[in-house]
Enzyme design. Structure first.
Site, PDB file in Angstrom:
ATOM      1  N   LYS A   1      20.195  52.785   7.143  1.00 26.24           N
ATOM      2  CA  LYS A   1      21.032  53.932   7.518  1.00 26.24           C
ATOM      3  C   LYS A   1      21.958  54.235   6.358  1.00 26.24           C
ATOM      4  CE  LYS A   1      21.704  56.530  11.242  1.00 26.24           C
ATOM      5  NZ  LYS A   1      20.784  56.756  12.368  1.00 26.24           N
TER       6      LYS A   1
HETATM    7  N1  GLU Z   1      18.600  59.674  12.657  1.00 25.22           N
HETATM    8  C1  GLU Z   1      17.479  59.497  13.527  1.00 25.22           C
HETATM    9  C2  GLU Z   1      17.642  58.245  14.355  1.00 25.22           C
HETATM   10  O1  GLU Z   1      18.723  57.719  14.483  1.00 25.22           O
HETATM   11  C3  GLU Z   1      16.143  59.588  12.799  1.00 25.22           C
HETATM   12  C4  GLU Z   1      15.820  58.478  11.876  1.00 25.22           C
HETATM   13  C5  GLU Z   1      14.538  58.731  11.084  1.00 25.22           C
HETATM   14  O2  GLU Z   1      13.744  59.570  11.443  1.00 25.22           O
HETATM   15  O3  GLU Z   1      14.380  58.035  10.086  1.00 25.22           O
HETATM   16  O4  GLU Z   1      16.710  57.774  14.946  1.00 25.22           O
END
Ligand code: GLU
Length: 425
Positions: free
Chosen positions: A115
């Site tokens: 993240k």
């Molecule tokens: N931000 C989204 C989540 O928390 C998507 C993450 C992604 O597709 O890599 O799942």
């Protein structure tokens, strides 16, 4: 440096990292893993903290904090969103990265979890400022990202335009176009059909399956949706299209409530015109606390972490909570919901549709071959339902909650990948 987070919910009890660690400990206990393995799974593999100087449109330079956390890369490259919010800090990004690890494992996409975040309020900045910030942040973390290393996607405060800037900055610095470094891109540069609505579709697929297991038809229930952004707005639309009643929705400015159900298409038009659900005609105002306590069948928290906590969990009247957001329920909130017989479809399962279609986008980019919308929607539904069925079967067999079952499946897959690869060097 931008001001440190002042959000009290962010630290200490009920903070995202405390919640994520408590969930992991519970799964480790069920799995019977030793302390060494627990520590390894609890600790991010790699973290990068970067200073992100931003030249404002008026010429001033303001420094922001940026982070990229790769929680685990045993099953494949890191994968996860990029968040722009004033409350972003390293602890929140660590928690979100850990949840991505379990999420990718639960739906069995070949990724670890990662993240990113920048401590900034994007609403106070022009598009040109956000572009400069994104390009500088991308350049700073560029040594650790890439299609085989760590793949970014949108999250709160970022969107497909942000992903285009990340992809372009990374590509220009390498000297050739590398679409697979991000997902959630615009279609014209290798984005996937169905990606923008994927998380919300997944929420509705898992909600339908969980209700069906209890002999209830999603078309006959009342719902409330907290959050009207990338996840909540489409979730409300799909719930409405399915035939479910959407009694209340809210966003960061306020909420609206109609006991007989909101006219969701008209509400979407109102939001497109005004930027908020507030003041929608034929509905009463409602605040976020009252929305969580509404007497509806299904509650979909689709905003931020920690909203269902020791206090609010006592007020929840819904029979099902389907978590569109990451980490909306604290460990204590979860315990109280369980005590009251509320069935929770956990975030790492319910909101995994986004990363599933991100995976499809990455596969398409790597093969330079594009699937039809029908293929994507069908494969998404299949992946969500098969993941739900594995989680529900384990929950039934072991007499544990859907959250614990999802965590056990996710944590076990990651631990097995680690153990079979072995500790080296
Ligand atoms: N931000 C989204 C989540 O928390 C998507 C993450 C992604 O597709 O890599 O799942």
């Amino acid at each position: 440096m931008s001001a440190p987070s002042t959000n009290p919910a962010q630290h200490g009890i009920g903070s995202p990292l405390v919640t994520a660690q408590a969930q992991l400990s519970e799964a480790i206990e069920i799995l019977g893993y030793d302390e060494g393995l627990h520590q390894m799974l609890a600790t991010p593999r790699r973290e990068m903290h970067v200073a992100v100087p931003l030249r404002r449109d008026d010429g001033r330079v303001v420094l922001h904090s940026g982070f990229r956390v790769q929680h685990n890369i045993s099953r494949g490259p890191g994968k996860g969103g990029l968040r722009y919010a004033p409350t972003v800090d390293i602890e929140e990004v660590r928690a979100l990265a850990m949840w991505m690890t379990w999420k990718c494992a639960v739906v069995d996409v070949p990724y670890g979890g990662a993240k990113g975040g920048v401590t900034i309020d994007p609403r106070g900045h022009s598009a040109a400022e956000l572009e400069r910030l994104t390009r500088r942040y991308t350049s700073e973390i560029s040594p650790i990202i890439g299609p085989e290393r760590d793949i970014m996607a949108p999250d709160i405060g970022t969107d497909e335009r942000t992903m285009a800037w990340v992809m372009d900055t990374f590509s220009v610095n390498r000297g050739y176009t590398i679409p697979a470094v991000t997902t959630g891109k615009p279609l014209t540069i290798g984005g996937s059909l169905g990606r923008t609505t994927a998380t919300s579709r997944g929420v509705v697929h898992t909600a339908r399956a969980a209700l069906a297991d209890a002999g209830t038809d999603l078309r006959e229930v009342s719902t409330a949706v907290q959050g009207f952004g990338k996840v909540g707005s489409h979730a409300a639309r799909f719930l409405h299209e399915t035939g479910a009643r959407v009694n209340a929705v809210s966003d960061q400015y306020g909420g609206v409530h109609a006991p007989d159900g909101l006219d969701v298409p008209a509400l979407l038009e109102h939001v497109a015109a005004t930027g908020s659900v507030v003041d929608f005609a034929d509905a009463d105002p409602i605040d976020n606390a009252d929305l969580l306590a509404l007497d509806v069948d299904v509650l979909v928290p689709a905003a931020v972490e920690g909203v269902i906590d020791a206090e609010t969990a006592r007020t929840v009247k819904a029979r099902w909570v389907v978590e569109g957001a990451n980490g909306p329920t604290t460990a204590e909130g979860d315990r109280l919901l369980a005590e009251r017989g509320v069935q929770v479809v956990p975030d790492i399962l319910a909101n995994a549709g986004g990363v599933v279609v991100s995976y499809f986008e990455w596969v398409q980019a790597n093969q330079a071959y594009w699937w039809t919308e029908h293929e994507i929607e069908e494969r998404l539904e299949h992946r969500m339902l098969s993941s739900y069925r594995s989680v529900a079967a384990l929950a039934r067999a072991e007499g544990i909650s859907l959250r614990d079952a999802a965590l056990v499946i996710g944590v076990r897959r990651v631990a097995e990948a680690h153990l079979v690869r072995g500790l080296y060097p």
